[in-house]
Write a protein that holds these residues in place. Sequence first.
Motif, mmCIF file in Angstrom:
data_model
loop_
_atom_site.group_PDB
_atom_site.id
_atom_site.type_symbol
_atom_site.label_atom_id
_atom_site.label_comp_id
_atom_site.label_asym_id
_atom_site.label_seq_id
_atom_site.Cartn_x
_atom_site.Cartn_y
_atom_site.Cartn_z
ATOM 1 N N GLY A 107 -14.072 20.986 -13.228
ATOM 2 C CA GLY A 107 -13.652 22.370 -13.341
ATOM 3 C C GLY A 107 -14.782 23.350 -13.130
ATOM 4 O O GLY A 107 -15.963 22.997 -13.211
ATOM 5 N N PHE A 108 -14.410 24.599 -12.862
ATOM 6 C CA PHE A 108 -15.370 25.684 -12.697
ATOM 7 C C PHE A 108 -14.637 27.014 -12.812
ATOM 8 O O PHE A 108 -13.413 27.088 -12.641
ATOM 9 N N PRO B 234 -9.564 35.716 -11.302
ATOM 10 C CA PRO B 234 -9.505 35.345 -12.716
ATOM 11 C C PRO B 234 -9.470 33.831 -12.918
ATOM 12 O O PRO B 234 -9.449 33.052 -11.974
ATOM 13 N N GLY B 235 -9.425 33.432 -14.201
ATOM 14 C CA GLY B 235 -9.118 32.058 -14.564
ATOM 15 C C GLY B 235 -10.196 31.055 -14.237
ATOM 16 O O GLY B 235 -11.351 31.392 -13.979
ATOM 17 N N SER B 236 -9.807 29.797 -14.268
ATOM 18 C CA SER B 236 -10.674 28.675 -13.917
ATOM 19 C C SER B 236 -9.881 27.665 -13.107
ATOM 20 O O SER B 236 -8.656 27.586 -13.224
ATOM 21 N N VAL B 237 -10.587 26.890 -12.309
ATOM 22 C CA VAL B 237 -9.972 25.863 -11.471
ATOM 23 C C VAL B 237 -10.337 24.494 -12.032
ATOM 24 O O VAL B 237 -11.498 24.229 -12.350
ATOM 25 N N VAL B 238 -9.337 23.640 -12.167
ATOM 26 C CA VAL B 238 -9.551 22.241 -12.551
ATOM 27 C C VAL B 238 -8.919 21.378 -11.478
ATOM 28 O O VAL B 238 -7.749 21.558 -11.139
ATOM 29 N N PRO C 169 -5.420 29.658 -16.697
ATOM 30 C CA PRO C 169 -6.338 30.210 -17.710
ATOM 31 C C PRO C 169 -6.988 29.115 -18.537
ATOM 32 O O PRO C 169 -7.016 29.172 -19.778
ATOM 33 N N PHE C 170 -7.496 28.067 -17.883
ATOM 34 C CA PHE C 170 -8.133 26.965 -18.595
ATOM 35 C C PHE C 170 -9.300 27.460 -19.441
ATOM 36 O O PHE C 170 -10.124 28.264 -18.993
ATOM 37 N N LYS C 171 -9.418 26.933 -20.648
ATOM 38 C CA LYS C 171 -10.589 27.168 -21.501
ATOM 39 C C LYS C 171 -11.453 25.915 -21.428
ATOM 40 O O LYS C 171 -11.384 25.036 -22.290
#
Length: 622
Positions: free
Chosen positions: A240-241, A215-219, A615-617
Amino acid sequence: MCASGASQRRLASPLAAAAAGVLALACTNGGPSSSGGGAAGAGGSSSGGADAATAAGIAGEGGAGLIGGSAGEGAGGTMAPPGCQSACPDFPSDPLIDMGLSPDVPQMFTGLAPVGAGPCITEPEDGALYPNNWLRPRVKWKVGVPGTLTEVRFHADKEANDLVAYTTSSAWTMPRAIWQGLAANVRDAPVTVTVRPLTGAVSTATFTIAPVAAPGSVVFWATNPADHGAPKPTSSSLQGFAPGDESTVTTLGVPDVQMQTRGANNGLRAVTCIGCHSSTPDGDAVAFLDNYPWSMAIAGVQPGRTGLVPAYVTPGGADAIRQPGMGIFSFSKAHWTTGDRIVISPYYLDMPCGQYKNTASARLAWLDLEAAPVDDGCPVEGEHFGILARNGDARGAANPTWSHDGKTIVYSSTDAGQDGRLGQGAADLYSVPYGAPPGPTTPSVKAPRGMGGAATPLAGASEPDFDEYYPAYSPDDALVVFDRVPAGSGMYANPAAELYFVPATGAETATRLVANDPPACSGMTSPGVNNHWAKWAPSVAIDAGTGRKYYWLIFSSNRYGTPPVIALADKSVVQVSQLYATAVVVDGTSVKTYPAIYLWNQSPATLNTTPAWDPFKIPLVQ
């Protein structure tokens, strides 16, 4: 990994613990300041309170924009059933031959006897576990002679054919359509990779595809390593991605940040560097440390709001977090509602509005992002911030991680605090209660603030022969991962750093991650490659068929093999970190860890470290 595999052990106690942080080569301790590379969509002003916000050195929040790039916190569950049970058609019957090669190259391998040693396969590491929405697998190997014609073969028992490719490169990536079919149909079963040069022996590695997604995103923080020590570097930014993205997007650059921080003279200034960072629990913004004297800032990362201060940050809240002398900090979902938006941070000042002093005896503080205005320019203890009691711990506090349920903080009890990070000295993980329940969502009501309480060593992560630091709670508060080095050897950028975890309730001994170990054939070993700053994905995936829990992790390591870089400004030798992912799988009381997966979507030319997986947008990766 050519001859390794995964480790397995039993958990002796129940699993029960939010995310934390580290400092590698970022702004602090003379690392490069950050500028350049703004994300699209910044700008705008708020419809109310703009004058007060501007006077406080912050900017209002802009208009809404499209949100994308994140799989969301609820992602990661069991996927649809496989479309086939045997003789699956995902691998084509004909070989894939690189452009420019003769269609007759398959015949060149017929009847050849192996000669000498096989190539060193560095990707995938043998025994790795992939989320089924991850980057398509890349095979990478070391060749004795560049341009050697090589056969790459994938075999899975459920597939009707082997996937066979021919190339003169030293890396080959599975086509996207083939990967999507394989990930949908072949799960929990080994996929064997064979690499066979035309002149040489055969090497193999295996990997497995999980029945769940990530899940989620990586920054993460990325910079040109040659900029270390430069007075005005231009290369660093947050990139990020989301899982499956094949490149990264600039999420935040220094010019985007609208909030001001405190300088060495305590006056307001524009942000000069984006240092250690963490997502706010809603994923809308990122908070981070600025350069000396280490005050905090917060900036939106949503498209259309990039760099803007979220509307809930009051002028008094901005003054609370930009006091000098903050350290690596943490949020909790349980304390992220109106009237209860709190940050936990080390606090290096003896009094509000004092000058930062590099002291090993930092206290642990809560900071209120919704605090009332500051009357005389100085935040008020008990109103804008407060000190948490740590009864039984006389040392300083560093790098806290706050449980998602808001009840407990795990931190490094240390005498080695140095410029918001850790230097050389003692460090052990302790836990302390926050000491206040979650608060209301009524704007006119304030939640009770934490009082702290008894501080106790975390069993398995407070060993006398080791220093433990950079803890991070798993998303279900069950596990705590951390860095560990031999006692007294120093904690900042230590090549001996390795990753371990314990149940949040402690354990007799910590579990070492197999992902610490590079492939044996690479010639690199751990300790020696600075495995550091592990962060959990924002949710745990549970396979409905087996009940297994899948925890995904990301971390930084120097194992990729990029030569050290000599910095242009201070001539220091800079080791180049890159990002890796791995898994911890819990099946009842059994726990299994896996080798690492290199993220080939990152730039190998930049130093990539301090990732946050939340949970970065963030903007969509194009």
